[in-house]
Scaffold this motif. Sequence first.
Motif, PDB file in Angstrom:
ATOM      1  N   LYS A   1     -24.044 -14.641 -14.633  1.00  0.00           N
ATOM      2  CA  LYS A   1     -23.555 -13.640 -15.706  1.00  0.00           C
ATOM      3  C   LYS A   1     -22.022 -13.649 -15.897  1.00  0.00           C
ATOM      4  O   LYS A   1     -21.521 -13.544 -17.089  1.00  0.00           O
ATOM      5  CB  LYS A   1     -24.213 -12.045 -15.357  1.00  0.00           C
ATOM      6  CG  LYS A   1     -25.567 -12.306 -15.486  1.00  0.00           C
ATOM      7  CD  LYS A   1     -26.254 -10.880 -14.982  1.00  0.00           C
ATOM      8  CE  LYS A   1     -27.720 -10.983 -15.206  1.00  0.00           C
ATOM      9  NZ  LYS A   1     -28.540  -9.450 -14.858  1.00  0.00           N
ATOM     10  N   GLN A   2     -21.446 -14.173 -14.843  1.00  0.00           N
ATOM     11  CA  GLN A   2     -19.964 -14.058 -14.863  1.00  0.00           C
ATOM     12  C   GLN A   2     -19.578 -15.331 -15.698  1.00  0.00           C
ATOM     13  O   GLN A   2     -18.652 -15.297 -16.559  1.00  0.00           O
ATOM     14  CB  GLN A   2     -19.302 -14.171 -13.483  1.00  0.00           C
ATOM     15  CG  GLN A   2     -17.777 -14.017 -13.364  1.00  0.00           C
ATOM     16  CD  GLN A   2     -17.568 -13.816 -11.898  1.00  0.00           C
ATOM     17  OE1 GLN A   2     -18.348 -13.974 -11.005  1.00  0.00           O
ATOM     18  NE2 GLN A   2     -16.159 -14.354 -11.967  1.00  0.00           N
ATOM     19  N   ILE A   3     -20.189 -16.222 -15.586  1.00  0.00           N
ATOM     20  CA  ILE A   3     -20.023 -17.700 -16.348  1.00  0.00           C
ATOM     21  C   ILE A   3     -20.466 -17.440 -17.740  1.00  0.00           C
ATOM     22  O   ILE A   3     -19.900 -17.934 -18.731  1.00  0.00           O
ATOM     23  CB  ILE A   3     -21.048 -18.730 -15.640  1.00  0.00           C
ATOM     24  CG1 ILE A   3     -20.474 -18.971 -14.187  1.00  0.00           C
ATOM     25  CG2 ILE A   3     -21.089 -20.124 -16.461  1.00  0.00           C
ATOM     26  CD1 ILE A   3     -21.352 -19.568 -13.340  1.00  0.00           C
TER      27      ILE A   3
ATOM     28  N   LEU B   1     -19.733 -20.101 -21.029  1.00  0.00           N
ATOM     29  CA  LEU B   1     -19.936 -21.251 -20.577  1.00  0.00           C
ATOM     30  C   LEU B   1     -21.551 -21.377 -20.142  1.00  0.00           C
ATOM     31  O   LEU B   1     -21.949 -20.277 -19.851  1.00  0.00           O
ATOM     32  CB  LEU B   1     -19.092 -21.529 -19.318  1.00  0.00           C
ATOM     33  CG  LEU B   1     -17.923 -22.096 -19.393  1.00  0.00           C
ATOM     34  CD1 LEU B   1     -17.043 -21.952 -18.258  1.00  0.00           C
ATOM     35  CD2 LEU B   1     -17.525 -23.421 -20.213  1.00  0.00           C
ATOM     36  N   MET B   2     -22.358 -22.518 -19.960  1.00  0.00           N
ATOM     37  CA  MET B   2     -23.546 -22.353 -19.670  1.00  0.00           C
ATOM     38  C   MET B   2     -23.841 -22.790 -18.134  1.00  0.00           C
ATOM     39  O   MET B   2     -23.472 -23.691 -17.642  1.00  0.00           O
ATOM     40  CB  MET B   2     -24.147 -23.508 -20.337  1.00  0.00           C
ATOM     41  CG  MET B   2     -25.808 -24.225 -20.056  1.00  0.00           C
ATOM     42  SD  MET B   2     -26.883 -22.535 -20.087  1.00  0.00           S
ATOM     43  CE  MET B   2     -26.855 -22.471 -22.178  1.00  0.00           C
ATOM     44  N   PRO B   3     -24.454 -21.744 -17.350  1.00  0.00           N
ATOM     45  CA  PRO B   3     -24.749 -22.073 -15.925  1.00  0.00           C
ATOM     46  C   PRO B   3     -25.868 -22.846 -15.497  1.00  0.00           C
ATOM     47  O   PRO B   3     -26.903 -22.454 -16.134  1.00  0.00           O
ATOM     48  CB  PRO B   3     -24.763 -20.564 -15.378  1.00  0.00           C
ATOM     49  CG  PRO B   3     -25.152 -19.823 -16.516  1.00  0.00           C
ATOM     50  CD  PRO B   3     -24.840 -20.451 -18.066  1.00  0.00           C
ATOM     51  N   ILE B   4     -25.572 -23.881 -14.740  1.00  0.00           N
ATOM     52  CA  ILE B   4     -26.729 -24.391 -14.206  1.00  0.00           C
ATOM     53  C   ILE B   4     -27.042 -23.713 -12.646  1.00  0.00           C
ATOM     54  O   ILE B   4     -26.326 -23.800 -11.716  1.00  0.00           O
ATOM     55  CB  ILE B   4     -26.654 -25.776 -13.740  1.00  0.00           C
ATOM     56  CG1 ILE B   4     -26.465 -26.592 -15.182  1.00  0.00           C
ATOM     57  CG2 ILE B   4     -27.757 -26.450 -12.865  1.00  0.00           C
ATOM     58  CD1 ILE B   4     -26.260 -28.036 -15.149  1.00  0.00           C
ATOM     59  N   ILE B   5     -28.232 -22.961 -12.535  1.00  0.00           N
ATOM     60  CA  ILE B   5     -28.405 -22.236 -11.123  1.00  0.00           C
ATOM     61  C   ILE B   5     -29.042 -23.133 -10.284  1.00  0.00           C
ATOM     62  O   ILE B   5     -30.284 -23.781 -10.806  1.00  0.00           O
ATOM     63  CB  ILE B   5     -29.106 -20.872 -11.498  1.00  0.00           C
ATOM     64  CG1 ILE B   5     -28.583 -20.139 -12.449  1.00  0.00           C
ATOM     65  CG2 ILE B   5     -29.947 -20.255 -10.355  1.00  0.00           C
ATOM     66  CD1 ILE B   5     -29.126 -18.903 -13.139  1.00  0.00           C
TER      67      ILE B   5
END
Length: 295
Positions: free
Chosen positions: A164-166, A171-175
């Motif tokens: 959520k910070q990303i 930006l798009m996060p990869i978890i």
Amino acid sequence: MNQKQRERMESGKGFIAALDQSGGSTPKALLQYGVKETEYSNEEEMYTLVHEMRTRIIKSPAFSSDYILGAILFENTMDRKIDGKFTGEYLWEEKGIVPFLKIDKGLAEEKNGVQLMKPMPELDRLLDRANEKGIFGTKMRSVIKEANKEAIKEVVTQQFEVAKQILAKGLMPIIEPEVDIYSEDKQKSEEILRDELTKHLSTLDENVKVMLKLSLPSEDNYYRELVSHPHVLRVVALSGGYEREEANEKLARNHGVIASFSRALAESLIADQTDQDFNKLLTSSVETIYKASLT
């Protein structure tokens, strides 16, 4: 967020190259490439050598947007240049490949069968620098070694808090909650993980999407509900220690999942190879991983 890059990542054919070995894993990556620890005397020399390796891979004609959708970089690589351009900008402007950045600072000590991410107090600043250097998204890794429900819940909660910070930075996060492929209760861990991921995805705002990077599951197509989930842009798989051939076979049986391989991509590449041999081997690697990602 660059809309062209987003569309490419959502619907393009191909896979993500993971070129993000960092810190403790860099000497291992160099050794695989045929560069011994005696060939460098400090961290700066080590990172210069690994950047030369990555530059050779990226500039190879085999490293083509015909097969490769994106590439994950380490922070040090993002800050370095290829032909006068920052690596992320070079990837997109010269190769048409979407750049990602590994943002985690490594793993905490194992506790209750998992390894959380270490604290990232400088994350906001790093994300700002990523935006300045043309990065599209980020990647962050935790590890699950045992099927401990509360501990896996903690892993996923931490991943989504950082995601959520990303997202807030555009930006798009990869978890990436990796399940150790050697875990004795791997399948049970995957069951808990899938449930926790589904719960957290349902908390995202209507138009928000994230990416998931997961170990190849024990049961084929086990993550199909995540692949089609409205809050998931793409599900990608890590090779997790499997040799490339085995990783490709497993990947091909998981429909809708694409590769994000690191060691399996660079397998057989050696520093003293001629460019002809190097490019031939990389072409073979890229084409087989691409083919496995199409199913």
